[in-house]
Enzyme design. Sequence first.
Site, mmCIF file in Angstrom:
data_model
loop_
_atom_site.group_PDB
_atom_site.id
_atom_site.type_symbol
_atom_site.label_atom_id
_atom_site.label_comp_id
_atom_site.label_asym_id
_atom_site.label_seq_id
_atom_site.Cartn_x
_atom_site.Cartn_y
_atom_site.Cartn_z
ATOM 1 N N GLY A 145 -13.756 0.799 7.344
ATOM 2 C CA GLY A 145 -15.030 1.479 7.514
ATOM 3 C C GLY A 145 -15.852 0.952 8.670
ATOM 4 N N GLN A 146 -15.228 0.174 9.548
ATOM 5 C CA GLN A 146 -15.958 -0.419 10.674
ATOM 6 C C GLN A 146 -15.383 -0.015 12.020
ATOM 7 O OE1 GLN A 146 -16.855 -4.616 9.951
ATOM 8 N NE2 GLN A 146 -16.196 -4.287 7.842
ATOM 9 N N ILE A 166 -12.398 -0.117 13.145
ATOM 10 C CA ILE A 166 -11.315 -0.946 13.684
ATOM 11 C C ILE A 166 -10.080 -0.096 13.950
ATOM 12 C CG2 ILE A 166 -9.703 -2.810 13.124
ATOM 13 C CD1 ILE A 166 -12.094 -4.238 11.800
ATOM 14 N N GLY A 167 -9.734 0.787 13.014
ATOM 15 C CA GLY A 167 -8.589 1.667 13.225
ATOM 16 C C GLY A 167 -8.761 2.523 14.464
ATOM 17 N N PHE A 204 0.820 -1.212 0.000
ATOM 18 C CA PHE A 204 0.000 0.000 0.000
ATOM 19 C C PHE A 204 0.857 1.266 0.000
ATOM 20 C CE2 PHE A 204 -2.159 3.310 2.545
ATOM 21 C CZ PHE A 204 -3.261 3.545 1.734
ATOM 22 N N GLU A 205 1.946 1.248 0.796
ATOM 23 C CA GLU A 205 2.783 2.439 0.927
ATOM 24 C C GLU A 205 3.972 2.442 -0.049
ATOM 25 O OE1 GLU A 205 3.677 2.952 5.124
ATOM 26 O OE2 GLU A 205 1.783 4.041 5.367
ATOM 27 N N TYR A 252 -2.605 -0.650 10.278
ATOM 28 C CA TYR A 252 -3.136 -1.150 9.011
ATOM 29 C C TYR A 252 -4.352 -2.016 9.286
ATOM 30 C CZ TYR A 252 -3.338 -2.984 4.275
ATOM 31 O OH TYR A 252 -3.744 -3.300 3.004
ATOM 32 N N TYR A 284 -6.797 10.609 11.132
ATOM 33 C CA TYR A 284 -6.105 11.094 12.329
ATOM 34 C C TYR A 284 -6.660 12.444 12.784
ATOM 35 C CZ TYR A 284 -2.876 7.290 11.415
ATOM 36 O OH TYR A 284 -2.335 6.053 11.208
#
Length: 153
Positions: free
Chosen positions: A97-98, A100-101, A28-29, A90, A135
């Site tokens: 969208g749930q 979790i982050g 991804f990064e 990650y 963030y």
Amino acid sequence: MSINSIIRKAIESDSEKIWFLMEQLAIFENYIDSFEITPEIVKESGFRKSPPDFYCWVAEDEGKIAGILVYYFLPYTAENRPSIYMKELYVDENYRGQKIGEQLMDALKAEAKRNNCSQIKWTVAPWNNAGQRFYHRLGAKENKDWLNYEWNV
């Protein structure tokens, strides 16, 4: 999809699943070409060393690791209190969208408070607008007082 994730400290048997998400983050990064971590390195560095090189929170959903948050402590700071450096956050794309982050970040914030830390630090790629919005939504502030430097050896 709605899940009932459990946020918990990672254990050694999570090493392969943690590594998989670390690899996905490297893709991804855009640093997969220099990614040298293996499941064995995760196991050795995070669970068999004392103290470990890193700590990790995981979001678990029915035996699957849906997300990871990797961090370590910076023991000496100007405030004479430790800080936490978040190295990786990650969430598997199937679980985004749930919240979790957010749950992982809440676990890290509680960990910082338990360890008398003065702050949590991290970096975000300048092109990662979704990460930056995430963030900011949590109340984090961008630090424009310092520039990041690297010195490859």
